[in-house]
Write a protein that holds these residues in place. Structure first.
Motif, short mmCIF file in Angstrom:
data_model
loop_
_atom_site.label_atom_id
_atom_site.label_comp_id
_atom_site.label_asym_id
_atom_site.label_seq_id
_atom_site.Cartn_x
_atom_site.Cartn_y
_atom_site.Cartn_z
N GLY A 18 0.80 -1.21 0.00
CA GLY A 18 0.00 0.00 0.00
C GLY A 18 0.84 1.27 0.00
N LEU A 19 0.17 2.39 -0.19
CA LEU A 19 0.82 3.70 -0.20
C LEU A 19 -0.04 4.71 0.56
N PRO A 20 0.58 5.64 1.26
CA PRO A 20 -0.20 6.73 1.87
C PRO A 20 -0.69 7.67 0.79
N ILE A 21 -1.72 8.43 1.10
CA ILE A 21 -2.32 9.32 0.12
C ILE A 21 -1.32 10.35 -0.40
N SER A 22 -0.39 10.77 0.47
CA SER A 22 0.61 11.75 0.05
C SER A 22 1.51 11.19 -1.04
N SER A 23 1.87 9.91 -0.95
CA SER A 23 2.72 9.28 -1.96
C SER A 23 1.97 9.12 -3.28
N ILE A 24 0.69 8.75 -3.18
CA ILE A 24 -0.11 8.62 -4.39
C ILE A 24 -0.18 9.96 -5.12
N SER A 25 -0.43 11.01 -4.35
CA SER A 25 -0.51 12.35 -4.93
C SER A 25 0.80 12.77 -5.58
N THR A 26 1.91 12.54 -4.90
CA THR A 26 3.22 12.96 -5.41
C THR A 26 3.64 12.13 -6.61
N MET A 27 3.50 10.82 -6.52
CA MET A 27 3.99 9.93 -7.58
C MET A 27 3.19 10.09 -8.87
N LEU A 28 1.93 10.47 -8.77
CA LEU A 28 1.10 10.63 -9.96
C LEU A 28 0.89 12.09 -10.35
N SER A 29 1.44 12.99 -9.54
CA SER A 29 1.29 14.43 -9.80
C SER A 29 -0.18 14.82 -9.85
N ILE A 30 -0.96 14.26 -8.94
CA ILE A 30 -2.37 14.59 -8.80
C ILE A 30 -2.52 15.42 -7.53
N PRO A 31 -3.20 16.55 -7.58
CA PRO A 31 -3.39 17.35 -6.36
C PRO A 31 -3.94 16.50 -5.22
N LEU A 32 -3.53 16.83 -4.01
CA LEU A 32 -3.92 16.04 -2.85
C LEU A 32 -5.44 15.97 -2.69
N SER A 33 -6.11 17.09 -2.92
CA SER A 33 -7.57 17.10 -2.78
C SER A 33 -8.23 16.15 -3.78
#
Length: 269
Positions: free
Chosen positions: A25-40
């Protein structure tokens, strides 16, 4: 990923693909950073995916997101319909020929098990040959009991109770009807190395089953079973077939032809 995902569908699929490479699994912050998708936006998409059953968050708010077995189940239903499970078929066919009975392969689907492949060894007489894609009844089938035996008792009991033990006339007379009876069967299954049921799912049926484990990680990948009418498959014969069953399951695990993820470890008390 060659380009930054922009559309909702593209971002949603990108999250699923990303998590497929991170079994823990990944924390939401890593998902956001790795995919360049805004955190919201990442929060909204993961919430939608979780509501649909494709991902889950471990440990509550702030925990890691990981795939559930739903994407795997969808993929394997497709594979079964396309005949790609033929990779496993030679092993199932050989075991069916050696046992003379029905052999089936099942994989986890969240908190349940679904049969995806089979081979019929009986050429005459009474045959037990149900449809594929059905969910196994965990407390009364050898398949379900073999899988439950890999889990802590509390989780096994919860899954069995969620599915229900059934009414007195719904399953065989020897089916476990309480958590105490279930735990007794699971203890015997662990000691034996495979499950054995006589007149549990159906009053006329005997079955054995064992888990298929990854030859690399020893994670539980699915279950392999042999079932037939008790008149032709008495308990003594079923016990004799146990070693053949275990060896075939080990061969399947070494082949890695079923999911490497373990549906049981995604289930919490």
């Amino acid at each position: 990923m060659s380009a930054v995902p922009s559309g909702i569908m593209e971002r949603t699929l990108a999250i699923i693909e990303l998590l497929s490479h991170h079994g823990s699994g990944l924390p939401i912050s890593s998902i956001s950073t790795m995919l360049s998708i805004p955190l919201s936006a990442s929060h909204r998409l993961t919430s939608d995916l979780q509501a649909l059953g494709y991902i889950q968050q471990e440990g509550g708010s702030g925990g890691r997101y990981r795939l559930t077995m739903k994407p795997v189940s969808v993929a394997f239903r497709f594979l079964a319909s396309c005949g790609i499970t033929d990779f496993a078929q030679p092993v199932l066919d050989r075991l069916a020929t050696e046992s003379g009975e029905l052999v089936r392969l099942a994989v986890p689907d969240g908190g349940s098990l679904s049969w995806i492949a089979r081979a019929q060894g009986s050429r005459s007489g009474l045959k037990y040959d149900p449809d594929m894609g059905q969910a196994a009844h965990l407390p009364s089938t050898a398949t379900g009991l073999a899988w439950l035996a890999t889990m802590p008792d509390a989780i096994a009991v919860r899954l069995a109770e969620e599915q229900g033990y059934g009414s007195p006339d719904e399953f065989g007379p020897n089916a476990p009807r309480s958590s105490k009876a279930l735990l007794s069967v699971l203890k015997a299954t662990r000691q034996r190395g495979f499950s054995l049921t006589v007149a549990t799912f159906a009053p006329w049926m005997t079955a054995i089953a064992c888990v298929v484990r990854s030859g690399h990680t020893q994670e539980t990948l699915g279950t392999l079973s042999i079932a037939g009418p008790t008149l032709r498959l008495p308990e003594s014969r079923a016990l004799e077939l146990g070693q053949l069953l275990v060896e075939a399951a080990r061969e399947l695990g070494d082949m890695q032809i079923v999911p490497r993820d373990n549906g049981a470890k995604n289930i919490t008390v």
